[in-house]
Motif scaffolding. Structure first.
Motif, PDB file in Angstrom:
ATOM      1  N   ALA A  77       0.827  -1.300   0.032  1.00  0.00           N
ATOM      2  CA  ALA A  77       0.018   0.046  -0.046  1.00  0.00           C
ATOM      3  C   ALA A  77       0.835   1.294   0.175  1.00  0.00           C
ATOM      4  O   ALA A  77       0.629   2.366  -0.821  1.00  0.00           O
ATOM      5  CB  ALA A  77      -0.980  -0.040   1.149  1.00  0.00           C
ATOM      6  N   ILE A  78       1.954   1.194   0.635  1.00  0.00           N
ATOM      7  CA  ILE A  78       2.788   2.316   0.550  1.00  0.00           C
ATOM      8  C   ILE A  78       3.399   2.520  -0.819  1.00  0.00           C
ATOM      9  O   ILE A  78       3.563   3.977  -1.099  1.00  0.00           O
ATOM     10  CB  ILE A  78       3.952   2.225   1.824  1.00  0.00           C
ATOM     11  N   ILE A  79       4.109   1.586  -1.350  1.00  0.00           N
ATOM     12  CA  ILE A  79       4.636   1.777  -2.740  1.00  0.00           C
ATOM     13  C   ILE A  79       3.729   2.184  -3.518  1.00  0.00           C
ATOM     14  O   ILE A  79       3.951   2.604  -4.576  1.00  0.00           O
ATOM     15  CB  ILE A  79       5.662   0.726  -3.151  1.00  0.00           C
ATOM     16  N   SER A  80       2.284   1.821  -3.452  1.00  0.00           N
ATOM     17  CA  SER A  80       1.309   2.162  -4.426  1.00  0.00           C
ATOM     18  C   SER A  80       0.666   3.664  -4.058  1.00  0.00           C
ATOM     19  O   SER A  80      -0.150   4.080  -4.891  1.00  0.00           O
ATOM     20  CB  SER A  80       0.060   1.412  -4.202  1.00  0.00           C
ATOM     21  N   ALA A  81       1.207   4.309  -3.084  1.00  0.00           N
ATOM     22  CA  ALA A  81       0.534   5.399  -2.572  1.00  0.00           C
ATOM     23  C   ALA A  81       0.821   6.776  -3.627  1.00  0.00           C
ATOM     24  O   ALA A  81      -0.209   7.464  -3.814  1.00  0.00           O
ATOM     25  CB  ALA A  81       1.056   6.000  -1.273  1.00  0.00           C
ATOM     26  N   ASP A  82       1.955   6.376  -4.326  1.00  0.00           N
ATOM     27  CA  ASP A  82       1.982   7.588  -5.231  1.00  0.00           C
ATOM     28  C   ASP A  82       1.525   7.128  -6.696  1.00  0.00           C
ATOM     29  O   ASP A  82       2.051   7.754  -7.701  1.00  0.00           O
ATOM     30  CB  ASP A  82       3.785   8.084  -5.183  1.00  0.00           C
ATOM     31  N   GLU A  83       1.039   5.868  -6.693  1.00  0.00           N
ATOM     32  CA  GLU A  83       0.436   5.400  -7.930  1.00  0.00           C
ATOM     33  C   GLU A  83       1.468   5.315  -8.808  1.00  0.00           C
ATOM     34  O   GLU A  83       1.195   5.179 -10.215  1.00  0.00           O
ATOM     35  CB  GLU A  83      -0.467   6.580  -8.565  1.00  0.00           C
ATOM     36  N   ARG A  84       2.931   4.963  -8.321  1.00  0.00           N
ATOM     37  CA  ARG A  84       3.910   4.595  -9.434  1.00  0.00           C
ATOM     38  C   ARG A  84       4.699   3.486  -8.815  1.00  0.00           C
ATOM     39  O   ARG A  84       5.739   3.858  -7.770  1.00  0.00           O
ATOM     40  CB  ARG A  84       4.891   5.929  -9.879  1.00  0.00           C
ATOM     41  N   ASN A  85       4.468   2.461  -8.965  1.00  0.00           N
ATOM     42  CA  ASN A  85       5.316   1.241  -8.494  1.00  0.00           C
ATOM     43  C   ASN A  85       6.536   1.068  -9.338  1.00  0.00           C
ATOM     44  O   ASN A  85       6.410   0.498 -10.527  1.00  0.00           O
ATOM     45  CB  ASN A  85       4.314  -0.168  -8.365  1.00  0.00           C
TER      46      ASN A  85
END
Length: 104
Positions: free
Chosen positions: A80-88
């Protein structure tokens, strides 16, 4: 150290993998903890290098990861944290997998 602080340390590590914790990532972490815990752990985190953080996680995992469910919950929070900025990025995905290996 309690389980929530342990989780926040792991989440900060994942958020910082690119060397910069973004506002979106802080917001996502704050959804999983309280301000006092975040500030306490963030102070400690800012004084540690990657090796120190991984050693800390490895040394404390047995106190807070007691089941497959605990592990899955923490890994899901990391995702969820790495997806927070919508750029994995590939690096972010890799670090989550590496962290999962450390936690096993």
């Amino acid at each position: 150290m309690n389980a929530n602080e342990f989780k926040v340390m792991a989440l900060l590590y994942v958020a910082n993998i690119d060397g910069n914790i973004k506002a979106e990532e802080v917001k996502a972490i704050m959804e999983k903890t309280d301000n006092t815990t975040f500030e306490t752990v963030n102070k400690m985190f800012s004084k540690m290098n990657d090796a120190d953080i991984l050693e800390y996680i490895n040394e404390n995992k047995s106190a807070f990861i007691n089941s497959e469910s605990d592990l899955e919950s923490l890994i899901n929070d990391c995702r969820a944290i790495i997806s927070a900025d919508e750029r994995n990025t590939v690096m972010e995905e890799y670090i989550v997998k590496a962290l999962e290996r450390v936690l096993r």
